[in-house]
Design an enzyme around this catalytic site. Sequence first.
Site, short mmCIF file in Angstrom:
data_model
loop_
_atom_site.label_atom_id
_atom_site.label_comp_id
_atom_site.label_asym_id
_atom_site.label_seq_id
_atom_site.Cartn_x
_atom_site.Cartn_y
_atom_site.Cartn_z
CB SER A 135 34.18 31.91 38.81
OG SER A 135 33.56 32.20 40.05
CE1 TYR A 160 30.99 35.25 37.74
CE2 TYR A 160 31.46 36.43 35.70
CZ TYR A 160 31.90 35.74 36.82
OH TYR A 160 33.23 35.55 37.02
CE LYS A 164 33.99 34.03 34.25
NZ LYS A 164 35.07 34.46 33.34
P1 NAD Z 1 37.96 43.23 35.71
O1 NAD Z 1 36.63 43.74 35.25
O2 NAD Z 1 38.82 44.05 36.56
O3 NAD Z 1 38.84 42.83 34.41
C1 NAD Z 1 38.24 42.38 33.22
C2 NAD Z 1 38.80 43.26 32.10
O4 NAD Z 1 38.30 42.80 30.87
C3 NAD Z 1 38.38 44.73 32.24
O5 NAD Z 1 39.53 45.54 32.16
C4 NAD Z 1 37.44 44.97 31.06
O6 NAD Z 1 37.59 46.28 30.54
C5 NAD Z 1 37.92 43.91 30.08
N1 NAD Z 1 36.89 43.40 29.16
C6 NAD Z 1 35.64 42.98 29.45
N2 NAD Z 1 35.03 42.53 28.32
C7 NAD Z 1 35.94 42.67 27.30
C8 NAD Z 1 35.92 42.39 25.91
N3 NAD Z 1 34.84 41.90 25.31
N4 NAD Z 1 37.04 42.65 25.18
C9 NAD Z 1 38.14 43.18 25.78
N5 NAD Z 1 38.23 43.48 27.08
C10 NAD Z 1 37.12 43.21 27.83
O7 NAD Z 1 37.68 41.80 36.37
P2 NAD Z 1 38.68 40.84 37.15
O8 NAD Z 1 38.26 40.80 38.56
O9 NAD Z 1 40.08 41.16 36.79
O10 NAD Z 1 38.29 39.43 36.50
C11 NAD Z 1 39.04 38.92 35.43
C12 NAD Z 1 38.43 37.57 35.07
O11 NAD Z 1 38.41 36.73 36.22
C13 NAD Z 1 36.98 37.66 34.59
O12 NAD Z 1 36.79 36.69 33.55
C14 NAD Z 1 36.17 37.25 35.80
O13 NAD Z 1 34.93 36.66 35.44
C15 NAD Z 1 37.09 36.24 36.44
N6 NAD Z 1 36.88 36.08 37.89
C16 NAD Z 1 36.98 37.16 38.70
C17 NAD Z 1 36.77 36.98 40.08
C18 NAD Z 1 36.85 38.14 41.03
O14 NAD Z 1 36.35 38.02 42.17
N7 NAD Z 1 37.45 39.25 40.65
C19 NAD Z 1 36.47 35.71 40.59
C20 NAD Z 1 36.39 34.64 39.71
C21 NAD Z 1 36.60 34.84 38.35
C1 WQD Z 2 31.89 37.60 50.12
C2 WQD Z 2 31.13 37.47 51.44
C3 WQD Z 2 28.87 38.24 51.36
C4 WQD Z 2 29.75 42.46 50.75
C5 WQD Z 2 31.48 37.09 44.21
C6 WQD Z 2 30.85 36.52 42.97
C7 WQD Z 2 31.77 35.47 42.38
C8 WQD Z 2 33.17 36.04 42.18
C9 WQD Z 2 33.70 36.61 43.45
C10 WQD Z 2 33.40 36.65 39.87
C11 WQD Z 2 29.71 36.98 51.25
C12 WQD Z 2 29.70 39.08 52.31
C13 WQD Z 2 29.88 41.09 50.93
C14 WQD Z 2 29.23 43.25 51.81
C15 WQD Z 2 29.04 41.29 53.16
N1 WQD Z 2 33.17 37.03 41.17
N2 WQD Z 2 29.54 40.53 52.12
N3 WQD Z 2 28.90 42.64 52.97
O1 WQD Z 2 29.75 36.65 46.71
O2 WQD Z 2 31.66 35.16 47.45
O3 WQD Z 2 31.63 36.06 45.14
O4 WQD Z 2 32.76 37.61 43.90
O5 WQD Z 2 33.62 35.57 39.45
O6 WQD Z 2 31.22 35.05 41.16
O7 WQD Z 2 29.65 35.90 43.34
O8 WQD Z 2 32.09 37.58 47.05
O9 WQD Z 2 32.93 39.62 48.12
O10 WQD Z 2 30.56 39.64 47.16
O11 WQD Z 2 31.04 38.36 49.23
O12 WQD Z 2 28.71 40.74 54.24
O13 WQD Z 2 29.08 44.50 51.69
O14 WQD Z 2 31.04 38.76 52.03
O15 WQD Z 2 27.59 37.97 51.90
O16 WQD Z 2 29.39 36.14 52.32
P1 WQD Z 2 31.18 36.32 46.66
P2 WQD Z 2 31.65 38.90 47.86
#
Ligand code: NAD
Ligand code: WQD
Length: 353
Positions: A135, A160, A164
Site C-alpha cells: 500500500s 496497519y 505492510k
Molecule cells: P478485503 O478485506 O476485501 O479482502 C481481503 C480478504 O482476505 C477478505 O476476503 C478476508 O476474508 C480475507 N482474509 C483476511 N485475513 C485472512 C487470513 N488470515 N486468511 C485467509 N483469508 C483472510 O480487502 P481488499 O480491499 O480486497 O484488500 C486486499 C489486500 O490489498 C489487503 O492486503 C489490503 O491490505 C491491500 N490493500 C487494500 C487497499 C484498499 O484500499 N482496498 C489499498 C492498499 C492495499
Molecule cells: C480518501 C479521502 C479522506 C471518507 C485508506 C487507507 C489506506 C488504504 C486505502 C488499505 C481522504 C476523504 C473519506 C469520507 C472524506 N487502505 N474522505 N469523507 O485514507 O486515502 O486510504 O484506504 O491499504 O491504507 O488509509 O482513503 O477513502 O478513507 O479517504 O472526506 O467519508 O477521502 O479524508 O482525503 P485513504 P479514504
Amino acid sequence: MGQTHGHHVLVTGGAGYIGSHSAVALHEAGHHPILLDNLSNSTPDAVEGVRELCGRDIPFHTLDCSDFDGLKSLFQHQVDVGQPIQGVLHFAAFKAVGESVAKPALYAANNVGGLGVLLQVMAEFGVEAMVFSSSCTVYGEPNKVPVDEGAPMQHAESPYGWTKQACERVLTDHASSREGAKIALLRYFNPVGAHPSGVIGELPLGVPNNLVPFLTQTVAGIRPALTVFGDDYDTPDGTCIRDYLHVMDLAEAHVAALNWCLSQSKDKVRAFNLGTGTGASVLEVIHSFERATGLSVPHVIGPRRPGDVVAIWADPKRAHNELGWKASRTLDDAMTDAWNWQQRLGQPDNNAH
Ligand code: NAD
Ligand code: WQD
C-alpha cells in the site's frame, strides 16, 4: 521469457474486493486461479460471482493463511492432481486502519504472521513467485509528489501501515535467504469502483471508512450525507488529494506482475507503485460521480480526519516500463461502475457478491 499463461495460481483473500477482481483478470489472461479465504471480511457470494464471470467452477478453499497444516494439504493436493501451484497472489490481510489502532496485536498476527506461514509452505513446495498486496500507506506523508518507489518509507501512521512495511521487510529477507524467489511488492494507491457487470464489487460490511463506498451509500439513501473531512488543506480546492485507481486496472496489474515474476531468470524482489499518476481531490471525486451518473451527492464540509495525508499520488513509470502496465480507465468510469454495483446491492433479490 517464461510461459506467461496456463499457470495454477493461489489467490489468498480471493473472496475479497481486490482478490475477486484479480481472479477474474487471471482467468481472462489464461491462468487458473485457486481461491483461498477465511471469509473474515467477505462471503461465499463473491466466489459465486467470480465463477459466474469466469464461466467455470473456480476452486475455492475456506482456509486461514495462519493454518500451516491446512495450507500444506492444499499445496500437496494440487501436486497430487497434477496441477501444482506455480505462483501466489497474496491479498489476505485485515485492512481497516482505525481497527488496527484498537487491535494492533491482531493485525500483526494476521497480516505478518499469516504471511510468514504462507512463505514457509511455499518454500517447502518450491513455489517462488509471489505478488504481494502492499500500500502507498508505507510512504506516509510524502516529501514530494508524484511518489516513485525510491521515496522513503516514513514512520507508519497506523499499526496497519506498519504491517505492510513489516511484510515488505519479511519478503525481502525471505528472498535473501534463498535462491530463486521472485517477488513483486505492489503498492496500491486508492482502489475504487467495481467490475462493470456489477456482479462483484467491494462488500460493504458496516459503516464504510473509505470515500467512494460512503459516497455511493449516501446517494443510495443509506447514509444521510457525505462529510468532506476538511476543506482547509493547502491544495487547490482545500480538500485532500489521492490517486484513485479503477479496481479492474489494479486487477490487470496483478496479472502483469505475476507474469513478470514468472519470467524472471534470477531471484528478484521489486516494488511497483500502482496508480493512475494523476491526483484527484475529494471535491473532484464528488464532481466526477455527479458528471458520470447525473445524480447529486448530498455532502457537508466537516472537520479534518486525524492522520489524513494531505496529498499523495503515484509516479507509475516503473510499472509501465517494467510490467508493461498502465491504468486505462478514468475516474468517471470508476464512479459509473461503483454506482452500478451499489444499485445491484440495493436490489432485494441480490445477495451481495
Ligand atoms: P478485503 O478485506 O476485501 O479482502 C481481503 C480478504 O482476505 C477478505 O476476503 C478476508 O476474508 C480475507 N482474509 C483476511 N485475513 C485472512 C487470513 N488470515 N486468511 C485467509 N483469508 C483472510 O480487502 P481488499 O480491499 O480486497 O484488500 C486486499 C489486500 O490489498 C489487503 O492486503 C489490503 O491490505 C491491500 N490493500 C487494500 C487497499 C484498499 O484500499 N482496498 C489499498 C492498499 C492495499
Ligand atoms: C480518501 C479521502 C479522506 C471518507 C485508506 C487507507 C489506506 C488504504 C486505502 C488499505 C481522504 C476523504 C473519506 C469520507 C472524506 N487502505 N474522505 N469523507 O485514507 O486515502 O486510504 O484506504 O491499504 O491504507 O488509509 O482513503 O477513502 O478513507 O479517504 O472526506 O467519508 O477521502 O479524508 O482525503 P485513504 P479514504
